[in-house]
Design an enzyme around this catalytic site. Structure first.
Site, PDB file in Angstrom:
ATOM      1  N   HIS A  99      -1.378   2.958  -4.163  1.00 12.71           N
ATOM      2  CA  HIS A  99      -2.066   2.379  -3.001  1.00 12.71           C
ATOM      3  C   HIS A  99      -1.997   3.336  -1.826  1.00 12.71           C
ATOM      4  CE1 HIS A  99       2.135   1.032  -3.020  1.00 12.71           C
ATOM      5  NE2 HIS A  99       2.102   1.103  -1.707  1.00 12.71           N
ATOM      6  N   HIS A 101      -2.304   3.319   2.301  1.00 10.47           N
ATOM      7  CA  HIS A 101      -2.277   2.483   3.502  1.00 10.47           C
ATOM      8  C   HIS A 101      -3.274   3.048   4.518  1.00 10.47           C
ATOM      9  CE1 HIS A 101       1.813   0.661   2.606  1.00 10.47           C
ATOM     10  NE2 HIS A 101       1.854   1.737   1.849  1.00 10.47           N
TER      11      HIS A 101
HETATM   12  P1  AMP Z   1       4.836   0.898  -0.222  1.00 12.68           P
HETATM   13  O1  AMP Z   1       6.191   0.656   0.390  1.00 12.68           O
HETATM   14  O2  AMP Z   1       4.157   2.137   0.256  1.00 12.68           O
HETATM   15  O3  AMP Z   1       4.920   0.822  -1.731  1.00 12.68           O
HETATM   16  O4  AMP Z   1       3.918  -0.295   0.296  1.00 12.68           O
HETATM   17  C1  AMP Z   1       3.803  -1.534  -0.332  1.00 12.68           C
HETATM   18  C2  AMP Z   1       3.027  -2.427   0.591  1.00 12.68           C
HETATM   19  O5  AMP Z   1       2.562  -3.531  -0.149  1.00 12.68           O
HETATM   20  C3  AMP Z   1       3.840  -2.991   1.768  1.00 12.68           C
HETATM   21  O6  AMP Z   1       3.243  -2.596   2.997  1.00 12.68           O
HETATM   22  C4  AMP Z   1       3.779  -4.495   1.538  1.00 12.68           C
HETATM   23  O7  AMP Z   1       3.691  -5.228   2.749  1.00 12.68           O
HETATM   24  C5  AMP Z   1       2.523  -4.638   0.701  1.00 12.68           C
HETATM   25  N1  AMP Z   1       2.465  -5.840  -0.129  1.00 12.68           N
HETATM   26  C6  AMP Z   1       3.383  -6.284  -1.000  1.00 12.68           C
HETATM   27  N2  AMP Z   1       2.958  -7.432  -1.601  1.00 12.68           N
HETATM   28  C7  AMP Z   1       1.721  -7.686  -1.096  1.00 12.68           C
HETATM   29  C8  AMP Z   1       0.748  -8.716  -1.320  1.00 12.68           C
HETATM   30  N3  AMP Z   1       0.951  -9.711  -2.173  1.00 12.68           N
HETATM   31  N4  AMP Z   1      -0.418  -8.677  -0.627  1.00 12.68           N
HETATM   32  C9  AMP Z   1      -0.657  -7.661   0.243  1.00 12.68           C
HETATM   33  N5  AMP Z   1       0.222  -6.658   0.499  1.00 12.68           N
HETATM   34  C10 AMP Z   1       1.399  -6.665  -0.173  1.00 12.68           C
END
Ligand code: AMP
Ligand code: ZN
Length: 133
Positions: A99, A101
Protein backbone atom coordinates in the site's frame (compact mmCIF):
# COMPACT_ATOMS: atom_id res chain seq x y z
CA UNK A 1 -5.10 -14.09 0.14
CA UNK A 2 -6.96 -15.49 3.12
CA UNK A 3 -6.75 -13.49 6.32
CA UNK A 4 -5.42 -10.39 4.60
CA UNK A 5 -7.42 -7.35 5.65
CA UNK A 6 -6.64 -5.36 2.49
CA UNK A 7 -7.58 -8.31 0.23
CA UNK A 8 -10.89 -8.36 2.11
CA UNK A 9 -11.37 -4.62 1.56
CA UNK A 10 -10.48 -5.04 -2.13
CA UNK A 11 -13.05 -7.84 -2.57
CA UNK A 12 -15.72 -5.96 -0.60
CA UNK A 13 -15.85 -8.58 2.17
CA UNK A 14 -14.85 -5.80 4.58
CA UNK A 15 -16.23 -2.33 4.00
CA UNK A 16 -13.96 0.54 3.15
CA UNK A 17 -14.55 4.12 2.04
CA UNK A 18 -13.69 3.60 -1.61
CA UNK A 19 -12.49 6.76 -3.34
CA UNK A 20 -11.55 5.28 -6.69
CA UNK A 21 -11.04 1.85 -8.18
CA UNK A 22 -10.26 0.15 -11.45
CA UNK A 23 -9.61 -3.49 -12.38
CA UNK A 24 -6.16 -3.58 -10.77
CA UNK A 25 -6.21 -1.07 -7.90
CA UNK A 26 -8.27 0.53 -5.16
CA UNK A 27 -7.91 3.84 -3.29
CA UNK A 28 -9.71 4.08 0.05
CA UNK A 29 -9.64 6.07 3.27
CA UNK A 30 -7.16 5.01 5.95
CA UNK A 31 -9.00 4.53 9.25
CA UNK A 32 -6.15 5.81 11.42
CA UNK A 33 -7.74 9.24 11.85
CA UNK A 34 -4.23 10.62 12.32
CA UNK A 35 -4.23 13.29 9.62
CA UNK A 36 -6.96 14.77 7.44
CA UNK A 37 -7.49 12.97 4.14
CA UNK A 38 -5.17 10.00 4.76
CA UNK A 39 -5.68 7.70 1.74
CA UNK A 40 -4.27 4.29 0.86
CA UNK A 41 -3.76 2.91 -2.66
CA UNK A 42 -3.47 -0.87 -3.00
CA UNK A 43 -3.26 -3.45 -5.78
CA UNK A 44 -6.31 -5.73 -5.77
CA UNK A 45 -3.96 -8.66 -6.35
CA UNK A 46 -2.14 -9.58 -3.14
CA UNK A 47 1.53 -8.82 -2.88
CA UNK A 48 3.29 -8.03 0.35
CA UNK A 49 5.20 -4.90 -0.61
CA UNK A 50 7.29 -3.32 -3.35
CA UNK A 51 9.92 -6.04 -2.96
CA UNK A 52 7.28 -8.67 -3.76
CA UNK A 53 5.44 -6.83 -6.52
CA UNK A 54 5.62 -7.43 -10.28
CA UNK A 55 6.25 -4.40 -12.49
CA UNK A 56 2.78 -4.45 -14.05
CA UNK A 57 1.11 -4.29 -10.63
CA UNK A 58 3.53 -1.62 -9.44
CA UNK A 59 2.84 0.45 -12.50
CA UNK A 60 -0.94 0.16 -11.98
CA UNK A 61 -0.55 1.30 -8.35
CA UNK A 62 1.69 4.21 -9.38
CA UNK A 63 -0.83 5.34 -11.98
CA UNK A 64 -3.64 5.31 -9.43
CA UNK A 65 -1.50 7.23 -6.93
CA UNK A 66 -0.94 9.85 -9.62
CA UNK A 67 -4.62 9.96 -10.58
CA UNK A 68 -5.80 10.38 -6.98
CA UNK A 69 -3.10 12.98 -6.29
CA UNK A 70 -4.13 14.96 -9.37
CA UNK A 71 -7.76 14.80 -8.23
CA UNK A 72 -6.87 16.02 -4.72
CA UNK A 73 -4.93 19.00 -6.03
CA UNK A 74 -7.13 19.91 -9.00
CA UNK A 75 -10.59 19.34 -7.54
CA UNK A 76 -10.40 19.15 -3.74
CA UNK A 77 -8.54 22.27 -2.63
CA UNK A 78 -5.20 20.69 -1.74
CA UNK A 79 -1.85 22.08 -2.89
CA UNK A 80 0.33 18.97 -2.77
CA UNK A 81 0.74 15.46 -1.41
CA UNK A 82 3.16 13.35 0.57
CA UNK A 83 3.55 9.83 -0.86
CA UNK A 84 4.73 7.32 1.74
CA UNK A 85 5.41 3.58 1.78
CA UNK A 86 6.91 1.09 4.20
CA UNK A 87 8.16 -2.12 2.59
CA UNK A 88 9.04 -4.83 5.15
CA UNK A 89 8.62 -4.85 8.89
CA UNK A 90 12.15 -3.41 9.18
CA UNK A 91 10.80 -0.27 7.49
CA UNK A 92 7.72 -0.10 9.71
CA UNK A 93 5.22 -1.95 7.50
CA UNK A 94 2.34 -3.09 9.71
CA UNK A 95 -0.17 -4.42 7.14
CA UNK A 96 1.47 -7.03 4.87
CA UNK A 97 -0.39 -6.09 1.67
CA UNK A 98 1.37 -3.51 -0.53
CA UNK A 99 0.00 0.00 0.00
CA UNK A 100 1.00 3.56 -0.73
CA UNK A 101 -0.09 6.28 1.69
CA UNK A 102 -1.23 9.60 0.23
CA UNK A 103 -1.32 12.55 2.62
CA UNK A 104 -2.97 15.58 1.00
CA UNK A 105 -1.28 18.83 1.91
CA UNK A 106 -2.17 22.50 2.07
CA UNK A 107 0.37 25.29 2.33
CA UNK A 108 0.91 26.16 6.00
CA UNK A 109 -1.15 23.16 7.23
CA UNK A 110 1.53 22.54 9.85
CA UNK A 111 1.62 18.77 9.23
CA UNK A 112 5.01 17.15 9.83
CA UNK A 113 5.00 14.23 7.40
CA UNK A 114 8.76 13.95 7.03
CA UNK A 115 10.80 11.98 9.57
CA UNK A 116 13.52 13.82 11.46
CA UNK A 117 16.49 11.49 11.14
CA UNK A 118 19.07 11.35 13.87
CA UNK A 119 22.19 11.55 11.73
CA UNK A 120 23.96 9.04 9.47
CA UNK A 121 26.30 6.49 11.10
CA UNK A 122 28.25 5.69 7.93
CA UNK A 123 29.89 8.26 5.70
CA UNK A 124 28.29 8.89 2.32
CA UNK A 125 31.21 7.45 0.30
CA UNK A 126 31.09 4.15 2.27
CA UNK A 127 27.39 3.74 1.63
CA UNK A 128 27.82 4.79 -1.99
CA UNK A 129 30.46 2.06 -2.52
CA UNK A 130 28.03 -0.48 -1.05
CA UNK A 131 24.89 0.48 -2.94
CA UNK A 132 26.17 1.66 -6.33
CA UNK A 133 24.61 -0.41 -9.14
P1 AMP B 1 1.73 0.66 7.36
O1 AMP B 1 2.11 0.86 8.80
O2 AMP B 1 2.52 1.47 6.39
O3 AMP B 1 1.72 -0.81 7.02
O4 AMP B 1 0.24 1.22 7.23
C1 AMP B 1 -0.91 0.47 7.47
C2 AMP B 1 -2.07 1.42 7.46
O5 AMP B 1 -3.25 0.68 7.31
C3 AMP B 1 -2.23 2.26 8.74
O6 AMP B 1 -2.16 3.64 8.43
C4 AMP B 1 -3.59 1.83 9.26
O7 AMP B 1 -4.31 2.91 9.85
C5 AMP B 1 -4.27 1.34 8.00
N1 AMP B 1 -5.36 0.39 8.21
C6 AMP B 1 -5.34 -0.75 8.93
N2 AMP B 1 -6.54 -1.38 8.87
C7 AMP B 1 -7.33 -0.61 8.07
C8 AMP B 1 -8.68 -0.72 7.61
N3 AMP B 1 -9.47 -1.73 7.95
N4 AMP B 1 -9.18 0.25 6.80
C9 AMP B 1 -8.39 1.28 6.42
N5 AMP B 1 -7.11 1.45 6.82
C10 AMP B 1 -6.58 0.50 7.64
ZN1 ZN C 1 -3.75 -9.07 0.63
Amino acid sequence: MEDCIFCKIASGEIQGLRIYENDETLAFMDIAGDVDGHILVIPKKHCKNILDCDSETLSAVANTVKMVSDHLTKNCGYDGVNILNASDESAGQSVPHFHIHIIPRKRDDGIDAWPIFEGAKEDIQTVFDKVKM
